[in-house]
Motif scaffolding. Structure first.
Motif, PDB file in Angstrom:
ATOM      1  N   ASP A 144       0.837  -1.200   0.000  1.00  0.00           N
ATOM      2  CA  ASP A 144       0.000   0.000   0.000  1.00  0.00           C
ATOM      3  C   ASP A 144       0.879   1.259   0.000  1.00  0.00           C
ATOM      4  O   ASP A 144       0.620   2.227  -0.724  1.00  0.00           O
ATOM      5  CB  ASP A 144      -0.909  -0.046   1.229  1.00  0.00           C
ATOM      6  N   TYR A 145       1.934   1.203   0.803  1.00  0.00           N
ATOM      7  CA  TYR A 145       2.837   2.354   0.935  1.00  0.00           C
ATOM      8  C   TYR A 145       3.485   2.692  -0.404  1.00  0.00           C
ATOM      9  O   TYR A 145       3.493   3.843  -0.830  1.00  0.00           O
ATOM     10  CB  TYR A 145       3.905   2.008   1.975  1.00  0.00           C
ATOM     11  N   VAL A 146       4.039   1.681  -1.068  1.00  0.00           N
ATOM     12  CA  VAL A 146       4.709   1.978  -2.344  1.00  0.00           C
ATOM     13  C   VAL A 146       3.702   2.445  -3.397  1.00  0.00           C
ATOM     14  O   VAL A 146       4.019   3.313  -4.207  1.00  0.00           O
ATOM     15  CB  VAL A 146       5.579   0.802  -2.869  1.00  0.00           C
ATOM     16  N   GLN A 147       2.494   1.912  -3.359  1.00  0.00           N
ATOM     17  CA  GLN A 147       1.499   2.403  -4.326  1.00  0.00           C
ATOM     18  C   GLN A 147       1.233   3.891  -4.091  1.00  0.00           C
ATOM     19  O   GLN A 147       1.096   4.670  -5.042  1.00  0.00           O
ATOM     20  CB  GLN A 147       0.193   1.603  -4.220  1.00  0.00           C
ATOM     21  N   ALA A 148       1.150   4.287  -2.827  1.00  0.00           N
ATOM     22  CA  ALA A 148       0.890   5.703  -2.517  1.00  0.00           C
ATOM     23  C   ALA A 148       2.040   6.588  -2.997  1.00  0.00           C
ATOM     24  O   ALA A 148       1.819   7.625  -3.634  1.00  0.00           O
ATOM     25  CB  ALA A 148       0.664   5.878  -1.012  1.00  0.00           C
ATOM     26  N   VAL A 149       3.262   6.187  -2.715  1.00  0.00           N
ATOM     27  CA  VAL A 149       4.384   7.043  -3.119  1.00  0.00           C
ATOM     28  C   VAL A 149       4.615   6.985  -4.630  1.00  0.00           C
ATOM     29  O   VAL A 149       4.994   7.987  -5.240  1.00  0.00           O
ATOM     30  CB  VAL A 149       5.683   6.750  -2.312  1.00  0.00           C
ATOM     31  N   TYR A 150       4.354   5.842  -5.244  1.00  0.00           N
ATOM     32  CA  TYR A 150       4.436   5.790  -6.716  1.00  0.00           C
ATOM     33  C   TYR A 150       3.506   6.819  -7.345  1.00  0.00           C
ATOM     34  O   TYR A 150       3.862   7.502  -8.315  1.00  0.00           O
ATOM     35  CB  TYR A 150       4.024   4.411  -7.236  1.00  0.00           C
ATOM     36  N   LYS A 151       2.278   6.876  -6.842  1.00  0.00           N
ATOM     37  CA  LYS A 151       1.323   7.830  -7.419  1.00  0.00           C
ATOM     38  C   LYS A 151       1.845   9.250  -7.287  1.00  0.00           C
ATOM     39  O   LYS A 151       1.725  10.057  -8.218  1.00  0.00           O
ATOM     40  CB  LYS A 151      -0.038   7.675  -6.734  1.00  0.00           C
ATOM     41  N   LEU A 152       2.412   9.559  -6.125  1.00  0.00           N
ATOM     42  CA  LEU A 152       2.944  10.917  -5.933  1.00  0.00           C
ATOM     43  C   LEU A 152       4.119  11.176  -6.874  1.00  0.00           C
ATOM     44  O   LEU A 152       4.205  12.236  -7.494  1.00  0.00           O
ATOM     45  CB  LEU A 152       3.358  11.120  -4.477  1.00  0.00           C
ATOM     46  N   TRP A 153       5.014  10.220  -6.963  1.00  0.00           N
ATOM     47  CA  TRP A 153       6.218  10.438  -7.781  1.00  0.00           C
ATOM     48  C   TRP A 153       5.927  10.417  -9.281  1.00  0.00           C
ATOM     49  O   TRP A 153       6.503  11.193 -10.037  1.00  0.00           O
ATOM     50  CB  TRP A 153       7.278   9.368  -7.453  1.00  0.00           C
ATOM     51  N   GLU A 154       5.052   9.493  -9.692  1.00  0.00           N
ATOM     52  CA  GLU A 154       4.896   9.245 -11.133  1.00  0.00           C
ATOM     53  C   GLU A 154       3.627   9.840 -11.737  1.00  0.00           C
ATOM     54  O   GLU A 154       3.571  10.072 -12.939  1.00  0.00           O
ATOM     55  CB  GLU A 154       4.913   7.726 -11.402  1.00  0.00           C
ATOM     56  N   HIS A 155       2.600  10.038 -10.910  1.00  0.00           N
ATOM     57  CA  HIS A 155       1.285  10.337 -11.492  1.00  0.00           C
ATOM     58  C   HIS A 155       0.651  11.612 -10.977  1.00  0.00           C
ATOM     59  O   HIS A 155      -0.553  11.799 -11.141  1.00  0.00           O
ATOM     60  CB  HIS A 155       0.342   9.155 -11.261  1.00  0.00           C
ATOM     61  N   HIS A 189       7.280  -1.104 -15.294  1.00  0.00           N
ATOM     62  CA  HIS A 189       7.321  -1.219 -13.827  1.00  0.00           C
ATOM     63  C   HIS A 189       5.951  -0.842 -13.261  1.00  0.00           C
ATOM     64  O   HIS A 189       5.307   0.084 -13.746  1.00  0.00           O
ATOM     65  CB  HIS A 189       8.400  -0.297 -13.277  1.00  0.00           C
ATOM     66  N   PRO A 190       5.520  -1.547 -12.195  1.00  0.00           N
ATOM     67  CA  PRO A 190       4.173  -1.255 -11.655  1.00  0.00           C
ATOM     68  C   PRO A 190       3.989   0.205 -11.229  1.00  0.00           C
ATOM     69  O   PRO A 190       2.849   0.682 -11.215  1.00  0.00           O
ATOM     70  CB  PRO A 190       4.049  -2.212 -10.457  1.00  0.00           C
ATOM     71  N   ALA A 191       5.087   0.898 -10.900  1.00  0.00           N
ATOM     72  CA  ALA A 191       4.945   2.302 -10.507  1.00  0.00           C
ATOM     73  C   ALA A 191       4.377   3.153 -11.636  1.00  0.00           C
ATOM     74  O   ALA A 191       3.774   4.190 -11.392  1.00  0.00           O
ATOM     75  CB  ALA A 191       6.304   2.864 -10.076  1.00  0.00           C
ATOM     76  N   ARG A 192       4.586   2.701 -12.862  1.00  0.00           N
ATOM     77  CA  ARG A 192       4.158   3.534 -13.985  1.00  0.00           C
ATOM     78  C   ARG A 192       2.897   2.987 -14.666  1.00  0.00           C
ATOM     79  O   ARG A 192       2.408   3.583 -15.629  1.00  0.00           O
ATOM     80  CB  ARG A 192       5.306   3.678 -14.991  1.00  0.00           C
ATOM     81  N   ALA A 193       2.379   1.878 -14.164  1.00  0.00           N
ATOM     82  CA  ALA A 193       1.244   1.230 -14.828  1.00  0.00           C
ATOM     83  C   ALA A 193      -0.065   1.898 -14.424  1.00  0.00           C
ATOM     84  O   ALA A 193      -0.942   1.300 -13.822  1.00  0.00           O
ATOM     85  CB  ALA A 193       1.218  -0.251 -14.464  1.00  0.00           C
ATOM     86  N   ARG A 194      -0.192   3.168 -14.748  1.00  0.00           N
ATOM     87  CA  ARG A 194      -1.382   3.912 -14.324  1.00  0.00           C
ATOM     88  C   ARG A 194      -1.293   5.254 -15.026  1.00  0.00           C
ATOM     89  O   ARG A 194      -0.237   5.865 -15.084  1.00  0.00           O
ATOM     90  CB  ARG A 194      -1.317   4.108 -12.802  1.00  0.00           C
ATOM     91  N   ASP A 231      -5.328  10.995  -4.898  1.00  0.00           N
ATOM     92  CA  ASP A 231      -6.554  10.378  -4.405  1.00  0.00           C
ATOM     93  C   ASP A 231      -6.344   8.929  -4.016  1.00  0.00           C
ATOM     94  O   ASP A 231      -7.155   8.060  -4.343  1.00  0.00           O
ATOM     95  CB  ASP A 231      -7.604  10.474  -5.534  1.00  0.00           C
ATOM     96  N   HIS A 232      -5.267   8.673  -3.295  1.00  0.00           N
ATOM     97  CA  HIS A 232      -4.988   7.294  -2.877  1.00  0.00           C
ATOM     98  C   HIS A 232      -5.769   6.971  -1.603  1.00  0.00           C
ATOM     99  O   HIS A 232      -5.597   7.636  -0.585  1.00  0.00           O
ATOM    100  CB  HIS A 232      -3.484   7.116  -2.638  1.00  0.00           C
ATOM    101  N   GLU A 233      -6.588   5.971  -1.669  1.00  0.00           N
ATOM    102  CA  GLU A 233      -7.269   5.488  -0.470  1.00  0.00           C
ATOM    103  C   GLU A 233      -7.043   3.996  -0.384  1.00  0.00           C
ATOM    104  O   GLU A 233      -7.822   3.192  -0.900  1.00  0.00           O
ATOM    105  CB  GLU A 233      -8.763   5.815  -0.524  1.00  0.00           C
TER     106      GLU A 233
END
Lengths: 443, 443
Positions: free
Chosen positions: A152-163, A427-432, A189-191
């Motif tokens: 969950d944590y990495v998904q939240a920071v990925y969104k901030l960094w990449e999206h 990479h999953p960080a960018r798959a969005r 809007d990460h929940e």
């Protein structure tokens, strides 16, 4: 590690050690310059947020020895060290329980900006109950829960960094007095199950956006996590033979995604094999028994105080009811007159003592099983690093085992030349995609 | 502030501004050296963890202008800047919702070690709902609750800084290979209404232990908090006359405890009064209207978009139903042909334009009502600082209004010469003994 004594317990007291000066910026500047002279890819800062307290169910031996305690915050050293180097990377550990993802993402982006893209994050979930207590979790969340949090944590920071910020969001248009285009900056809007973060990210895109991602967990869950996320991995194998299946497993988990694999290594260098071995033995004899018992008690999840650390190994071999971990240890002993404490000290400090050529042979052996590099652990700092740079690196260079010059660009480009400074799009960080609702206000 | 545009919206685009280079370490090193040359006590970093979104109920104007957004993490700059200076202090803001007290206390101690005791903490509770959302609180805890949290937070970090390691806990005894005495390092066992921290503190005692403590809250609750805790305070008065009762009230709240009081000031320097006023007017005309509306909407808790910012002031004066805040603004206008937007821009950028002598007169006037110093806000950076250092400081020095040399020692000793590097024993942070149970293990 930003501490008096990392792995080789007791040796901060050696006359050639500057480890007691761990709070002096000059100590770290000198080390960073030395590492860059030796063409190291990165300094790696380990970190723990509680003193070890398995041995004797007490943290007293830890405090006595300054063993990974006290420990400073490594992140604040990085811009200083980047200023004194040109190419060296800076990898630091931060566990996902320590800080909410929103300010952590900003700290990381700030570091990436200030270093010109030379920062890496070692993602850990911590294994210390004391860290969980100190951080207000009451205790340590269980292993699976920690990895669910990490996801969950990495998904939240990925969104901030990449999206959050599109590539062309920043305009810096002096004529229009426009810094950025609001329509190209997005709330994330990460929940998630553990974390909520709205954003937008507090930082404009940094050179790497997502820092280079390290990981170190070696459980099945940890390896699956590394397979999904990590670009570099520390494994704990002690021989190339035992590393080979681990490497294969990691590469399988990464499913074709590029990943650099590192093993921990400690060296004692000599101009002859005999000299190196003599130095190693002398160093070992000056190491503390208590500190090593305290450290190994943590990592083997066993309080060695209960077995009587003064008991000779030969006597323990014949004692009934000895645990499997201790029996494995006893079987590793080659001297029956050692006490259990001396044996633990020896096992906890196995290092390669040899000539630079012998050490280069070892690096080749690691490479032959698919290991990419060595995480050099000091015996005495800065001596270990200086000896390696001055004596081993030239041999490695002659054999083509170390870079002759740094690749240009960010740390990611130095790890994967020609790859670009960003994570690959796979990479999953960018798959969005970016969410197109830049003018809306949350909440 | 670690951002393109702090107070004077729109002026990052001036040709003499380097504000767009806010992510370049050289920008900050240059500024720190300049401030030290001018004998400033400290750089002060403000901080916010969400973009302003009151105006038009949107963060678009904020993003457009780069107005206090994006914003970097100021803490990681400090060791770098300390390395390039000898005496200058580094005060940074961190709100108590941002980070758990345990790692925050370590970060602060690390900074105090690395800077030789030159760090200060501006304790804030944040007023931005967006910050509360971004940090996972769902929204902003209400005002009284935030101050109750702040009280709990400071008690937790005080215990770590002041009551975990005794003064003689660290031995650094190479002969015995003993780093510290475990019996003199203590768990702090803090179980407050909001935070639990067991400890021990991860850092050995730093030069100041507790960093110099700033505060800025001006509510009744905030002032009471400052009276208990702060050693320095930012007040927001705009005239010496209006500051006098505030100063008296703060000193009453501090009950005899020493406290330094600072007012925000922005200057435009000229060799004549006329030249200074002309420059100020020209700068004001080049400032953005939208950015100032966005900033003033936040601080006056009012969305100026609802009043029609293009409406001439004269017309608004005759409109029924105008709010009291807007009416106060209108009454401040000295030109009826301004629009509301232009008026807000003017009110939000009132600064003293004058000769160095006139500015020195103003500093004297502040001093006469018990204000200790000025928090210099830039109009254009680094121009504002350079002009102040080169032209105003010499006049202040001639009048004995600025130090001729730095006092020796830590930032606290520079603020309160002869006081010693520690908080006074009467401060609440020190009103508690060490708990004598060093050998026990928690949990």
């Amino acid at each position: 590690m930003f501490t008096p004594s990392h792995h080789a317990q007791g040796l901060w007291a050696e006359p050639d050690s500057n480890q007691l000066a761990y709070n002096d910026p000059a100590t770290w500047i000198e080390l960073a310059r030395l590492c860059e002279r030796g063409m190291f890819d990165t300094i790696f800062f380990a970190d723990v947020l509680a003193p070890y307290d398995t041995y004797q169910q007490s943290r007293d031996a830890t405090v006595f020895e300054g063993m990974q305690f006290p420990t400073g915050d490594p992140s604040v050293l990085i811009p200083l060290l980047a200023h004194h180097t040109e190419h060296l990377g800076f990898t630091f550990t931060q566990n996902i329980l320590q800080e909410h993802p929103y300010p952590f993402a900003r700290k990381m982006s700030t570091l990436d900006h200030l270093t010109g893209g030379r920062v890496a994050w070692n993602i850990v979930t911590t294994f210390l109950p004391g860290a969980g207590r100190n951080l207000g979790y009451g205790g340590l969340p269980e292993h699976g829960d920690r990895y669910a949090r990490a996801e969950d944590y990495v998904q939240a920071v990925y969104k901030l960094w990449e999206h959050s910020w599109e590539d062309d969001a920043v305009l810096r248009d002096r004529a229009r007095r426009q810094f950025a285009d609001p329509a190209k900056v997005h709330e994330v809007d990460h929940e998630g199950p553990y974390y909520t973060v709205y954003g937008p990210h507090l930082s404009e895109p940094s050179p790497q956006r997502t820092p280079l991602l390290f990981q170190a967990g070696m459980s099945g869950t940890g390896r699956a996590f590394a397979g999904r996320h990590a670009e570099a991995l520390f494994i704990s194998s002690t021989t190339p033979e035992s590393a080979a299946p681990v490497v294969a497993d990691v590469r399988r988990a990464a499913a074709g995604r590029r990943i650099r694999i590192f093993v921990p290594q400690a060296y004692v260098v000599g101009s002859t094999e005999a000299e190196a071995r003599r130095r190693d033995t002398e160093l070992l004899e000056r190491q503390t028994v208590e500190g090593n018992l305290a450290r190994m008690s943590v990592f083997l999840h066993h309080d060695f105080a209960t077995d009587g650390p003064d008991t000779p190994v030969g006597e323990l071999r014949n004692r009934p009811g000895v645990s499997r971990q201790v029996r494995d240890l006893l079987n590793a002993a080659d001297r029956d007159d050692w006490t259990l404490g001396e044996l633990v000290r020896w096992v906890g400090n196995r290092r390669l003592a040899g000539t630079p050529e012998r050490i280069a042979d070892s690096v080749e052996a690691w490479q032959s099983v698919g290991v990419d590099g060595v995480n050099l652990q000091y015996v005495v700092s800065p001596t270990t690093f200086a000896e390696f740079v001055d004596h081993v690196v030239p041999v490695l260079r002659a054999r083509g085992l170390v870079q002759r010059e740094y690749a240009p660009g960010t740390l990611r480009e130095k790890f994967f030349p020609g790859s670009g400074s960003r994570l690959p799009v796979s990479h999953p960080a960018r798959a969005r995609g970016f969410r197109r609702w830049g003018n809306n206000l949350k909440g």
